[in-house]
Design an enzyme around this catalytic site. Sequence first.
Site, PDB file in Angstrom:
ATOM      1  N   SER A 181       7.145  18.297 -28.663  1.00 20.01           N
ATOM      2  CA  SER A 181       6.996  16.856 -28.491  1.00 20.01           C
ATOM      3  C   SER A 181       7.971  16.322 -27.447  1.00 20.01           C
ATOM      4  CB  SER A 181       7.255  16.134 -29.816  1.00 20.01           C
ATOM      5  OG  SER A 181       6.395  16.606 -30.822  1.00 20.01           O
TER       6      SER A 181
HETATM    7  N1  SAH Z   1       7.939  19.673 -34.200  1.00 18.03           N
HETATM    8  C1  SAH Z   1       7.537  20.177 -32.923  1.00 18.03           C
HETATM    9  C2  SAH Z   1       6.177  19.726 -32.512  1.00 18.03           C
HETATM   10  C3  SAH Z   1       5.189  20.713 -32.941  1.00 18.03           C
HETATM   11  S1  SAH Z   1       3.532  20.396 -32.486  1.00 18.03           S
HETATM   12  C4  SAH Z   1       8.606  19.941 -31.884  1.00 18.03           C
HETATM   13  O1  SAH Z   1       9.733  20.194 -32.215  1.00 18.03           O
HETATM   14  O2  SAH Z   1       8.339  19.572 -30.752  1.00 18.03           O
HETATM   15  C5  SAH Z   1       2.806  20.211 -34.081  1.00 18.03           C
HETATM   16  C6  SAH Z   1       2.777  21.449 -34.932  1.00 18.03           C
HETATM   17  O3  SAH Z   1       2.172  21.077 -36.153  1.00 18.03           O
HETATM   18  C7  SAH Z   1       1.957  22.604 -34.371  1.00 18.03           C
HETATM   19  O4  SAH Z   1       2.765  23.722 -34.242  1.00 18.03           O
HETATM   20  C8  SAH Z   1       0.869  22.813 -35.438  1.00 18.03           C
HETATM   21  O5  SAH Z   1       0.516  24.164 -35.634  1.00 18.03           O
HETATM   22  C9  SAH Z   1       1.538  22.233 -36.669  1.00 18.03           C
HETATM   23  N2  SAH Z   1       0.650  21.865 -37.766  1.00 18.03           N
HETATM   24  C10 SAH Z   1      -0.557  21.246 -37.731  1.00 18.03           C
HETATM   25  N3  SAH Z   1      -1.048  21.122 -38.985  1.00 18.03           N
HETATM   26  C11 SAH Z   1      -0.119  21.661 -39.828  1.00 18.03           C
HETATM   27  C12 SAH Z   1      -0.033  21.843 -41.237  1.00 18.03           C
HETATM   28  N4  SAH Z   1      -1.023  21.462 -42.079  1.00 18.03           N
HETATM   29  N5  SAH Z   1       1.053  22.446 -41.750  1.00 18.03           N
HETATM   30  C13 SAH Z   1       2.057  22.861 -40.963  1.00 18.03           C
HETATM   31  N6  SAH Z   1       2.042  22.737 -39.621  1.00 18.03           N
HETATM   32  C14 SAH Z   1       0.968  22.139 -39.056  1.00 18.03           C
END
Ligand code: SAH
Length: 295
Positions: free
Chosen positions: A141
């Site tokens: 992000s």
């Molecule tokens: N927190 C991250 C952003 C990750 S992007 C950062 O530090 O920048 C969002 C993430 O959410 C992805 O890796 C995706 O696989 C995860 N995601 C989506 N649905 C999910 C769920 N039900 N449980 C756990 N992770 C999930």
Amino acid sequence: MSDQRSNFPLPLSSVTGGAGRTTKPAARGPVATPQTATRNAASTATQGGSAKAPPAPAPAPRPPSYVPKASSAPAAQRSDLMATEAVRRAMVARVARQGVANPKVLAALETVPRHLFIEPALSSQAYIDASLPIGHNQTISQPYIVARMIELMSESVRGGKALERVLEIGTGCGYQAAVLSFVAKEVYSIERIKPLHELAKTNLRPLRISNLRLQYGDGMLGLPQVAPFDGIILAAAGLEVPQALLEQLAIGAHLVAPVGAQVQHLHRITRIGKSEWTSETLEACHFVPLRPGTI
Ligand code: SAH
């Protein structure tokens, strides 16, 4: 008073379309889709290059385990960290200009070396305010939204008590989890894609953060065995916030989540009683989708 007060689960119509209080204008700058992240990665990193010297944020609170400063890091990391300290300060100054004011959050952002969470080919872009691809069609992000969500989650509704235990859904590469570890005493983060869970572990290992637990699983179910949480952040957008997560919030605590599909807004939900929550609809945003199950 425009806050919504209702019993959950909320119907979609009640959590979208400005039913709640809008405290911020629409988010500026790039948003976190895999597509824009790829474009961000492809474009040259010139954003904010003329940033003025930042207002010095308060020193980072010292968590149980401490991310090495350049001066105390092993030799191999030292020059890397020193080279990025100035550019990280400039990134934090930009985030502060965009409206994030919580000194603890800004200090945490200044401490965590974001370039360690990005593949080497893109690390020169680690400190632009943009999302970037991390593989598996997911993104890291943008720093602004990471800071904004943590700030919203931390805003005191519990008599100024420090955040004890928080939960992140969607570890991705582990960056936001690392930032959270400087703001809360205990951090749990769940990822549903196994290779990303492993990637986050690899990325976080050199930082030796002892108050962070990574979990492979479906974050929509939360972690009932560890609940209640003083704050929950979702890093992926659903059409609604899973009821299980609302049930795992401590009374008085905030959950911050993007809600929507093509059009998404940040929502902040506050648990105000055993079966009562309030909801605020905040700025526009764009996240990868929240999906059930594990892969
Ligand atoms: N927190 C991250 C952003 C990750 S992007 C950062 O530090 O920048 C969002 C993430 O959410 C992805 O890796 C995706 O696989 C995860 N995601 C989506 N649905 C999910 C769920 N039900 N449980 C756990 N992770 C999930």
